[in-house]
Design a protein around this motif. Sequence first.
Motif, PDB file in Angstrom:
ATOM      1  N   GLU A  41       0.939  -1.233   0.060  1.00 36.61           N
ATOM      2  CA  GLU A  41      -0.102  -0.079   0.039  1.00 36.61           C
ATOM      3  C   GLU A  41       0.896   1.376  -0.107  1.00 36.61           C
ATOM      4  O   GLU A  41       0.632   1.994  -0.845  1.00 36.61           O
ATOM      5  CB  GLU A  41      -1.090   0.088   1.575  1.00 36.61           C
ATOM      6  N   GLN A  42       1.895   1.223   0.756  1.00 35.32           N
ATOM      7  CA  GLN A  42       2.980   2.210   0.845  1.00 35.32           C
ATOM      8  C   GLN A  42       3.675   2.566  -0.484  1.00 35.32           C
ATOM      9  O   GLN A  42       3.767   3.602  -0.979  1.00 35.32           O
ATOM     10  CB  GLN A  42       3.829   2.194   1.891  1.00 35.32           C
ATOM     11  N   GLN A  44       2.398   1.439  -3.402  1.00 37.49           N
ATOM     12  CA  GLN A  44       1.573   2.070  -4.531  1.00 37.49           C
ATOM     13  C   GLN A  44       1.178   3.559  -4.387  1.00 37.49           C
ATOM     14  O   GLN A  44       0.988   4.388  -5.235  1.00 37.49           O
ATOM     15  CB  GLN A  44       0.058   1.183  -4.150  1.00 37.49           C
ATOM     16  N   ALA A  45       1.179   4.061  -2.949  1.00 39.83           N
ATOM     17  CA  ALA A  45       1.081   5.419  -2.612  1.00 39.83           C
ATOM     18  C   ALA A  45       2.134   6.486  -3.155  1.00 39.83           C
ATOM     19  O   ALA A  45       1.835   7.417  -3.815  1.00 39.83           O
ATOM     20  CB  ALA A  45       0.531   5.879  -1.131  1.00 39.83           C
ATOM     21  N   LYS A  46       3.339   5.754  -2.874  1.00 38.65           N
ATOM     22  CA  LYS A  46       4.322   6.619  -3.700  1.00 38.65           C
ATOM     23  C   LYS A  46       4.261   6.577  -5.117  1.00 38.65           C
ATOM     24  O   LYS A  46       4.522   7.651  -5.814  1.00 38.65           O
ATOM     25  CB  LYS A  46       5.825   5.907  -2.939  1.00 38.65           C
ATOM     26  N   GLU A  48       1.685   6.278  -6.934  1.00 39.31           N
ATOM     27  CA  GLU A  48       0.587   7.159  -7.492  1.00 39.31           C
ATOM     28  C   GLU A  48       0.642   8.590  -7.184  1.00 39.31           C
ATOM     29  O   GLU A  48       0.273   9.596  -8.080  1.00 39.31           O
ATOM     30  CB  GLU A  48      -0.782   6.682  -6.695  1.00 39.31           C
TER      31      GLU A  48
END
Length: 91
Positions: A41-42, A44-46, A48
């Motif tokens: 999730e981290q 993916q956030a970076k 995005e």
Amino acid sequence: MRKITIIGATAAILAAATTAHAGSLGRPCTAAPQASWLSLEQLQAKIEGQGYKVQKAKLKNACGELYTIDKSGGRVELFVDPTSGQIVGRL
């Protein structure tokens, strides 16, 4: 007949190139222990945050593999260092 041969040869070269890069670029993205990795999730956030739209993400061979859509709408497979979220390769 010559066109068929050229097309076949080109397809074979592209398949070999893709195979050579598949599987996390054939090498790990980090040697750091898994305890120091970011979560999917981290990561993916970076990614995005850099303007990509993540469709699928997984960790494989000490490398984050993210299947994304870039800013121009093209599909891009990103290979990401799981400790920092830094992009180390793309297909």
